[in-house]
Design a protein around this motif. Sequence first.
Motif, PDB file in Angstrom:
ATOM      1  N   TYR A  47      10.412  42.390  29.458  1.00  0.00           N
ATOM      2  CA  TYR A  47      10.344  41.191  30.295  1.00  0.00           C
ATOM      3  C   TYR A  47       9.846  41.539  31.690  1.00  0.00           C
ATOM      4  CZ  TYR A  47      11.772  36.630  32.111  1.00  0.00           C
ATOM      5  OH  TYR A  47      11.776  35.389  32.665  1.00  0.00           O
ATOM      6  N   PHE A  48       8.968  40.697  32.257  1.00  0.00           N
ATOM      7  CA  PHE A  48       8.338  40.923  33.561  1.00  0.00           C
ATOM      8  C   PHE A  48       7.575  42.247  33.580  1.00  0.00           C
ATOM      9  CE2 PHE A  48      11.475  37.900  35.666  1.00  0.00           C
ATOM     10  CZ  PHE A  48      10.499  36.942  35.904  1.00  0.00           C
ATOM     11  N   GLN A  49       7.053  42.649  32.403  1.00  0.00           N
ATOM     12  CA  GLN A  49       6.293  43.887  32.260  1.00  0.00           C
ATOM     13  C   GLN A  49       7.117  45.140  32.595  1.00  0.00           C
ATOM     14  OE1 GLN A  49       3.207  43.820  30.947  1.00  0.00           O
ATOM     15  NE2 GLN A  49       3.421  41.595  30.774  1.00  0.00           N
ATOM     16  N   VAL A  50       8.453  45.021  32.606  1.00  0.00           N
ATOM     17  CA  VAL A  50       9.317  46.189  32.819  1.00  0.00           C
ATOM     18  C   VAL A  50       9.671  46.759  31.450  1.00  0.00           C
ATOM     19  CG1 VAL A  50      11.474  47.048  33.789  1.00  0.00           C
ATOM     20  CG2 VAL A  50      10.250  45.175  34.918  1.00  0.00           C
ATOM     21  N   LYS A  51       9.107  47.914  31.142  1.00  0.00           N
ATOM     22  CA  LYS A  51       9.269  48.480  29.804  1.00  0.00           C
ATOM     23  C   LYS A  51      10.724  48.774  29.490  1.00  0.00           C
ATOM     24  CE  LYS A  51       7.119  51.853  26.738  1.00  0.00           C
ATOM     25  NZ  LYS A  51       6.602  50.816  25.855  1.00  0.00           N
ATOM     26  N   GLY A  52      11.190  48.279  28.347  1.00  0.00           N
ATOM     27  CA  GLY A  52      12.549  48.531  27.898  1.00  0.00           C
ATOM     28  C   GLY A  52      13.497  47.373  28.117  1.00  0.00           C
ATOM     29  N   LEU A  70      27.321  30.634  21.628  1.00  0.00           N
ATOM     30  CA  LEU A  70      26.076  30.317  22.336  1.00  0.00           C
ATOM     31  C   LEU A  70      25.962  31.303  23.497  1.00  0.00           C
ATOM     32  CD1 LEU A  70      26.662  26.463  22.480  1.00  0.00           C
ATOM     33  CD2 LEU A  70      25.020  27.604  20.979  1.00  0.00           C
ATOM     34  N   PHE A  71      25.030  32.261  23.394  1.00  0.00           N
ATOM     35  CA  PHE A  71      24.964  33.341  24.373  1.00  0.00           C
ATOM     36  C   PHE A  71      23.563  33.544  24.937  1.00  0.00           C
ATOM     37  CE2 PHE A  71      28.723  35.023  21.998  1.00  0.00           C
ATOM     38  CZ  PHE A  71      29.595  35.143  23.077  1.00  0.00           C
ATOM     39  N   LEU A  72      23.514  34.023  26.175  1.00  0.00           N
ATOM     40  CA  LEU A  72      22.321  34.631  26.762  1.00  0.00           C
ATOM     41  C   LEU A  72      22.598  36.121  26.874  1.00  0.00           C
ATOM     42  CD1 LEU A  72      21.486  32.096  29.627  1.00  0.00           C
ATOM     43  CD2 LEU A  72      20.454  32.232  27.349  1.00  0.00           C
ATOM     44  N   SER A  73      21.562  36.932  26.731  1.00  0.00           N
ATOM     45  CA  SER A  73      21.794  38.378  26.708  1.00  0.00           C
ATOM     46  C   SER A  73      20.750  39.126  27.524  1.00  0.00           C
ATOM     47  CB  SER A  73      21.775  38.897  25.265  1.00  0.00           C
ATOM     48  OG  SER A  73      20.483  38.746  24.697  1.00  0.00           O
ATOM     49  N   VAL A  74      21.132  40.341  27.935  1.00  0.00           N
ATOM     50  CA  VAL A  74      20.200  41.266  28.578  1.00  0.00           C
ATOM     51  C   VAL A  74      20.540  42.670  28.093  1.00  0.00           C
ATOM     52  CG1 VAL A  74      21.663  41.535  30.634  1.00  0.00           C
ATOM     53  CG2 VAL A  74      19.214  42.050  30.773  1.00  0.00           C
ATOM     54  N   GLY A  75      19.509  43.474  27.870  1.00  0.00           N
ATOM     55  CA  GLY A  75      19.732  44.824  27.375  1.00  0.00           C
ATOM     56  C   GLY A  75      18.584  45.735  27.733  1.00  0.00           C
ATOM     57  N   TYR A  76      18.701  46.982  27.321  1.00  0.00           N
ATOM     58  CA  TYR A  76      17.636  47.960  27.566  1.00  0.00           C
ATOM     59  C   TYR A  76      17.401  48.753  26.284  1.00  0.00           C
ATOM     60  CZ  TYR A  76      14.669  51.323  29.939  1.00  0.00           C
ATOM     61  OH  TYR A  76      13.592  52.080  30.330  1.00  0.00           O
ATOM     62  N   ARG A  77      16.149  48.776  25.833  1.00  0.00           N
ATOM     63  CA  ARG A  77      15.803  49.443  24.581  1.00  0.00           C
ATOM     64  C   ARG A  77      15.355  50.883  24.838  1.00  0.00           C
ATOM     65  NH1 ARG A  77      14.444  47.040  19.808  1.00  0.00           N
ATOM     66  NH2 ARG A  77      13.989  45.049  20.845  1.00  0.00           N
ATOM     67  N   PHE A  78      16.060  51.835  24.203  1.00  0.00           N
ATOM     68  CA  PHE A  78      15.685  53.244  24.255  1.00  0.00           C
ATOM     69  C   PHE A  78      15.017  53.610  22.932  1.00  0.00           C
ATOM     70  CE2 PHE A  78      19.381  52.723  26.974  1.00  0.00           C
ATOM     71  CZ  PHE A  78      19.037  53.423  28.124  1.00  0.00           C
ATOM     72  N   SER A  79      13.831  54.193  23.006  1.00  0.00           N
ATOM     73  CA  SER A  79      13.128  54.619  21.791  1.00  0.00           C
ATOM     74  C   SER A  79      13.388  56.097  21.542  1.00  0.00           C
ATOM     75  CB  SER A  79      11.626  54.374  21.937  1.00  0.00           C
ATOM     76  OG  SER A  79      11.368  53.004  22.101  1.00  0.00           O
ATOM     77  N   PHE A  80      13.527  56.465  20.272  1.00  0.00           N
ATOM     78  CA  PHE A  80      13.664  57.871  19.914  1.00  0.00           C
ATOM     79  C   PHE A  80      13.052  58.086  18.543  1.00  0.00           C
ATOM     80  CE2 PHE A  80      17.420  55.812  18.224  1.00  0.00           C
ATOM     81  CZ  PHE A  80      17.629  56.426  16.999  1.00  0.00           C
ATOM     82  N   ALA A  81      12.688  59.340  18.263  1.00  0.00           N
ATOM     83  CA  ALA A  81      11.973  59.676  17.032  1.00  0.00           C
ATOM     84  C   ALA A  81      10.746  58.776  16.920  1.00  0.00           C
ATOM     85  CB  ALA A  81      12.893  59.547  15.816  1.00  0.00           C
ATOM     86  N   LYS A  82      10.375  58.390  15.729  1.00  0.00           N
ATOM     87  CA  LYS A  82       9.209  57.526  15.559  1.00  0.00           C
ATOM     88  C   LYS A  82       9.668  56.172  15.042  1.00  0.00           C
ATOM     89  CE  LYS A  82       4.670  57.147  13.382  1.00  0.00           C
ATOM     90  NZ  LYS A  82       3.681  57.749  12.454  1.00  0.00           N
ATOM     91  N   ASN A  83       9.475  55.132  15.871  1.00  0.00           N
ATOM     92  CA  ASN A  83       9.795  53.738  15.525  1.00  0.00           C
ATOM     93  C   ASN A  83      11.293  53.436  15.480  1.00  0.00           C
ATOM     94  OD1 ASN A  83       7.035  53.147  15.262  1.00  0.00           O
ATOM     95  ND2 ASN A  83       7.044  53.753  13.113  1.00  0.00           N
ATOM     96  N   PHE A  84      12.141  54.364  15.883  1.00  0.00           N
ATOM     97  CA  PHE A  84      13.581  54.098  15.918  1.00  0.00           C
ATOM     98  C   PHE A  84      14.005  53.792  17.355  1.00  0.00           C
ATOM     99  CE2 PHE A  84      13.079  56.412  11.986  1.00  0.00           C
ATOM    100  CZ  PHE A  84      13.950  55.754  11.125  1.00  0.00           C
ATOM    101  N   TYR A  85      15.043  52.988  17.494  1.00  0.00           N
ATOM    102  CA  TYR A  85      15.475  52.602  18.833  1.00  0.00           C
ATOM    103  C   TYR A  85      16.986  52.414  18.899  1.00  0.00           C
ATOM    104  CZ  TYR A  85      15.918  47.851  16.976  1.00  0.00           C
ATOM    105  OH  TYR A  85      16.290  46.752  16.249  1.00  0.00           O
ATOM    106  N   PHE A  86      17.476  52.430  20.140  1.00  0.00           N
ATOM    107  CA  PHE A  86      18.893  52.207  20.440  1.00  0.00           C
ATOM    108  C   PHE A  86      18.933  51.155  21.542  1.00  0.00           C
ATOM    109  CE2 PHE A  86      22.665  53.391  23.045  1.00  0.00           C
ATOM    110  CZ  PHE A  86      23.639  53.089  22.106  1.00  0.00           C
ATOM    111  N   LEU A  87      19.720  50.079  21.331  1.00  0.00           N
ATOM    112  CA  LEU A  87      19.696  48.941  22.255  1.00  0.00           C
ATOM    113  C   LEU A  87      21.102  48.484  22.634  1.00  0.00           C
ATOM    114  CD1 LEU A  87      18.208  46.617  23.727  1.00  0.00           C
ATOM    115  CD2 LEU A  87      18.115  45.400  21.542  1.00  0.00           C
ATOM    116  N   PRO A  88      21.613  48.887  23.807  1.00  0.00           N
ATOM    117  CA  PRO A  88      22.883  48.327  24.303  1.00  0.00           C
ATOM    118  C   PRO A  88      22.610  46.988  24.997  1.00  0.00           C
ATOM    119  CG  PRO A  88      22.134  50.102  25.734  1.00  0.00           C
ATOM    120  CD  PRO A  88      21.118  49.980  24.645  1.00  0.00           C
ATOM    121  N   GLU A  89      23.503  45.996  24.787  1.00  0.00           N
ATOM    122  CA  GLU A  89      23.288  44.661  25.339  1.00  0.00           C
ATOM    123  C   GLU A  89      24.587  44.050  25.866  1.00  0.00           C
ATOM    124  OE1 GLU A  89      20.119  42.286  22.842  1.00  0.00           O
ATOM    125  OE2 GLU A  89      21.387  43.432  21.479  1.00  0.00           O
ATOM    126  N   LEU A  90      24.445  43.213  26.885  1.00  0.00           N
ATOM    127  CA  LEU A  90      25.540  42.414  27.414  1.00  0.00           C
ATOM    128  C   LEU A  90      25.249  40.944  27.139  1.00  0.00           C
ATOM    129  CD1 LEU A  90      26.052  44.074  30.918  1.00  0.00           C
ATOM    130  CD2 LEU A  90      27.478  44.394  28.885  1.00  0.00           C
TER     131      LEU A  90
END
Length: 215
Positions: A84-89, A116-136
Amino acid sequence: MKQILLLILIIFIIYPVFGLTNGKQDQNSKKTITVSEKAVSNIKDKDMFCSFTESINIVIPFGTFSDAVELGIGGIAEFKIDNYFQVKGIVIGAEVGFIHFEGKEKNTEYFRMIPLFLSVGYRFSFAKNFYFLPELYAGGSVNIQSYNDDTSIVGDVSINYSQKTQVEPAAKIKLRTGYMGKLFFFSISGMYGTIFEKTGLLQYVAMSFDAGVQF
């Protein structure tokens, strides 16, 4: 006279070469600008993307919540925007769902929640095509309860239940890990959530199995 003719000859020889060189430089500059513009355009297209996710949720109540209801099951639909806003992750989103719990006590027939929720998180990429995403997540829950106020009900007797609907604030944290392909992705999530009722907290933990498409 010979010197003048020689000067004119030199000018006629040098000028076309100089002009041709400048022309090539201008063309190269234009090509460079065009390529740069395309590269920027491609980066923009790739950097920010949307996704839609459907998930099956198994919800385990605990504390006072577990005294009234059994294990819950339901589904949740999510819409997200990545980078979002071109901020990677950075990932923002919105979700709506439906979870059903069977009553554990005689005076509770069922309990249903519509988160009914709104959320924000940050996506961490690891290995190939795998990711870890913590969210509030922050929002609310529409709670529908079918119950009877008489807590002394025992035995197999006919119970007249009444329905109560309340909208309460709610929040949760989620940890998601998964695989993301070019179009489809799959993930598994664990979460902890709380509904802030006037009489106390309804707490739960949950696991979800997610599948979605990105565009």
